[in-house]
Design a protein around this motif. Sequence first.
Motif, PDB file in Angstrom:
ATOM      1  N   PHE A 170      57.218  60.196  57.848  1.00  0.00           N
ATOM      2  CA  PHE A 170      57.277  60.305  59.971  1.00  0.00           C
ATOM      3  C   PHE A 170      57.679  58.693  59.571  1.00  0.00           C
ATOM      4  O   PHE A 170      57.820  57.519  59.121  1.00  0.00           O
ATOM      5  N   ILE A 171      59.491  58.782  60.666  1.00  0.00           N
ATOM      6  CA  ILE A 171      60.431  57.311  60.380  1.00  0.00           C
ATOM      7  C   ILE A 171      59.613  57.217  61.610  1.00  0.00           C
ATOM      8  O   ILE A 171      60.661  57.153  62.636  1.00  0.00           O
ATOM      9  N   SER A 172      59.088  55.424  62.101  1.00  0.00           N
ATOM     10  CA  SER A 172      58.792  55.416  63.704  1.00  0.00           C
ATOM     11  C   SER A 172      60.009  53.707  63.520  1.00  0.00           C
ATOM     12  O   SER A 172      59.239  52.970  63.005  1.00  0.00           O
ATOM     13  N   ALA A 173      60.665  54.191  64.147  1.00  0.00           N
ATOM     14  CA  ALA A 173      61.530  53.142  64.379  1.00  0.00           C
ATOM     15  C   ALA A 173      62.322  52.864  65.767  1.00  0.00           C
ATOM     16  O   ALA A 173      61.654  53.345  67.135  1.00  0.00           O
ATOM     17  N   GLY A 202      59.438  57.599  67.236  1.00  0.00           N
ATOM     18  CA  GLY A 202      59.976  55.857  68.292  1.00  0.00           C
ATOM     19  C   GLY A 202      60.376  55.599  69.196  1.00  0.00           C
ATOM     20  O   GLY A 202      61.692  56.118  69.740  1.00  0.00           O
ATOM     21  N   GLY A 203      60.926  54.255  69.745  1.00  0.00           N
ATOM     22  CA  GLY A 203      61.685  53.740  70.684  1.00  0.00           C
ATOM     23  C   GLY A 203      63.074  54.368  70.292  1.00  0.00           C
ATOM     24  O   GLY A 203      63.806  54.280  72.012  1.00  0.00           O
ATOM     25  N   ILE A 204      63.237  54.361  69.075  1.00  0.00           N
ATOM     26  CA  ILE A 204      64.838  54.069  69.268  1.00  0.00           C
ATOM     27  C   ILE A 204      65.620  56.154  70.025  1.00  0.00           C
ATOM     28  O   ILE A 204      66.711  55.970  70.167  1.00  0.00           O
ATOM     29  N   LEU A 205      64.544  56.785  70.504  1.00  0.00           N
ATOM     30  CA  LEU A 205      64.515  57.655  71.219  1.00  0.00           C
ATOM     31  C   LEU A 205      65.552  57.792  71.966  1.00  0.00           C
ATOM     32  O   LEU A 205      66.103  58.707  72.440  1.00  0.00           O
ATOM     33  N   ASN A 206      64.525  56.444  72.834  1.00  0.00           N
ATOM     34  CA  ASN A 206      64.975  56.782  73.800  1.00  0.00           C
ATOM     35  C   ASN A 206      66.116  55.124  74.411  1.00  0.00           C
ATOM     36  O   ASN A 206      66.677  55.135  75.024  1.00  0.00           O
ATOM     37  N   ALA A 207      66.970  55.193  72.802  1.00  0.00           N
ATOM     38  CA  ALA A 207      67.386  54.132  72.533  1.00  0.00           C
ATOM     39  C   ALA A 207      68.924  54.805  72.749  1.00  0.00           C
ATOM     40  O   ALA A 207      69.218  56.107  72.821  1.00  0.00           O
ATOM     41  N   PRO A 208      70.298  53.328  73.399  1.00  0.00           N
ATOM     42  CA  PRO A 208      71.412  54.249  73.683  1.00  0.00           C
ATOM     43  C   PRO A 208      72.301  54.109  72.739  1.00  0.00           C
ATOM     44  O   PRO A 208      73.033  53.580  72.245  1.00  0.00           O
ATOM     45  N   THR A 221      61.482  63.388  67.586  1.00  0.00           N
ATOM     46  CA  THR A 221      60.136  64.419  68.816  1.00  0.00           C
ATOM     47  C   THR A 221      59.225  62.439  68.858  1.00  0.00           C
ATOM     48  O   THR A 221      59.316  62.238  67.704  1.00  0.00           O
ATOM     49  N   ASN A 222      58.663  62.522  69.365  1.00  0.00           N
ATOM     50  CA  ASN A 222      57.772  61.592  70.058  1.00  0.00           C
ATOM     51  C   ASN A 222      56.278  62.181  70.097  1.00  0.00           C
ATOM     52  O   ASN A 222      55.360  61.908  70.844  1.00  0.00           O
ATOM     53  N   ASP A 223      56.030  63.577  69.682  1.00  0.00           N
ATOM     54  CA  ASP A 223      55.260  64.665  70.412  1.00  0.00           C
ATOM     55  C   ASP A 223      54.544  64.602  68.432  1.00  0.00           C
ATOM     56  O   ASP A 223      55.237  65.148  67.920  1.00  0.00           O
ATOM     57  N   TRP A 224      53.405  64.222  68.565  1.00  0.00           N
ATOM     58  CA  TRP A 224      52.913  64.680  67.163  1.00  0.00           C
ATOM     59  C   TRP A 224      52.207  65.549  66.772  1.00  0.00           C
ATOM     60  O   TRP A 224      52.575  66.152  65.582  1.00  0.00           O
ATOM     61  N   LYS A 225      52.083  66.729  67.803  1.00  0.00           N
ATOM     62  CA  LYS A 225      51.350  68.053  67.924  1.00  0.00           C
ATOM     63  C   LYS A 225      52.930  68.588  67.635  1.00  0.00           C
ATOM     64  O   LYS A 225      52.942  69.554  66.151  1.00  0.00           O
ATOM     65  N   ALA A 226      53.963  68.179  67.684  1.00  0.00           N
ATOM     66  CA  ALA A 226      55.664  69.466  68.000  1.00  0.00           C
ATOM     67  C   ALA A 226      55.629  68.471  66.136  1.00  0.00           C
ATOM     68  O   ALA A 226      56.611  69.679  65.578  1.00  0.00           O
ATOM     69  N   ALA A 227      55.781  67.353  66.197  1.00  0.00           N
ATOM     70  CA  ALA A 227      55.502  66.819  64.266  1.00  0.00           C
ATOM     71  C   ALA A 227      55.288  67.339  63.873  1.00  0.00           C
ATOM     72  O   ALA A 227      56.010  67.518  62.250  1.00  0.00           O
ATOM     73  N   VAL A 228      54.190  67.485  63.533  1.00  0.00           N
ATOM     74  CA  VAL A 228      52.942  68.314  62.643  1.00  0.00           C
ATOM     75  C   VAL A 228      53.239  70.335  62.082  1.00  0.00           C
ATOM     76  O   VAL A 228      53.724  70.310  61.454  1.00  0.00           O
ATOM     77  N   ALA A 229      53.363  70.569  63.891  1.00  0.00           N
ATOM     78  CA  ALA A 229      54.062  71.643  63.448  1.00  0.00           C
ATOM     79  C   ALA A 229      55.132  72.747  62.793  1.00  0.00           C
ATOM     80  O   ALA A 229      55.582  72.504  62.088  1.00  0.00           O
ATOM     81  N   GLN A 230      56.145  70.527  62.562  1.00  0.00           N
ATOM     82  CA  GLN A 230      57.081  71.440  61.707  1.00  0.00           C
ATOM     83  C   GLN A 230      56.914  71.299  60.174  1.00  0.00           C
ATOM     84  O   GLN A 230      57.418  71.457  59.620  1.00  0.00           O
ATOM     85  N   CYS A 231      55.987  70.596  59.918  1.00  0.00           N
ATOM     86  CA  CYS A 231      55.509  70.093  59.028  1.00  0.00           C
ATOM     87  C   CYS A 231      54.520  71.269  57.910  1.00  0.00           C
ATOM     88  O   CYS A 231      54.273  71.747  56.857  1.00  0.00           O
TER      89      CYS A 231
END
Length: 232
Positions: A170-173, A202-208, A221-231
């Motif tokens: 997970f990259i939290s940018a 992270g905040g980058i997902l809401n950045a221009p 994604t910033n949804d941890w459940k959706a992120a874990v489901a990918q793994c």
Amino acid sequence: ALTSSLSQADSLDARPPVVPTISTSQASQRLFDASLNPRKTAVSIAIQELQAAGFSDFTLFSEIIPAAVRQLGITWEDDDLSFFAMTLGASRLQIAVHGLSERKLPEGMNYLSKKLSFLIIVPEGTQHTLGAIILGKTLRCVGARVRLEIGVTADRVHQIGAGEQFDGIFISASARDSAKKLSEIISNVRYNWSKAKVILGGGILNAPINLNAVMGTDYETNDWKAAVAQCF
């Protein structure tokens, strides 16, 4: 993918949950107010009150505190709060996160049905790390093994990679991280863990910013459940 059947990432129901006596918005407002209170004990008192009202530690650190932190940021952006007050309030809430238990899931949730291992990377220069800290605490609470690395450069990734395997990275940018810097980090992540899923949040997902310019991710994604489901 988080239930025993691994079939639905957003289906965590196991037992009827305890219903708190106040709403989540009221709870986050209570913590927002407490974080700005001159009394040093205001946040801890508010936490105790919310626990007594029926909020689990998990809900407090995974939902209520992040909502209060977001409110601090919005209030600062609207020029209704100084940068110092916002930073101090967020710091108090971050301290509160560390004091909440990650050993007990609330009623209505299950542990991961497969033991997964995650690496959370916070790139160098990122000032706000609370989101990554909360993510790590949340993942440990549902049974994952988590390693959190803060202040990571592309070169540092190779040092982390020696002999350790992960199911997801997970990259939290932040909104200030450049696509070039993130792409360099992710390239080295791919080199070290070619089979792991790489998820950007992270905040980058809401950045221009054009997220397509960030090369090498599997999911954003910033949804941890959706992120874990990918793994899985």
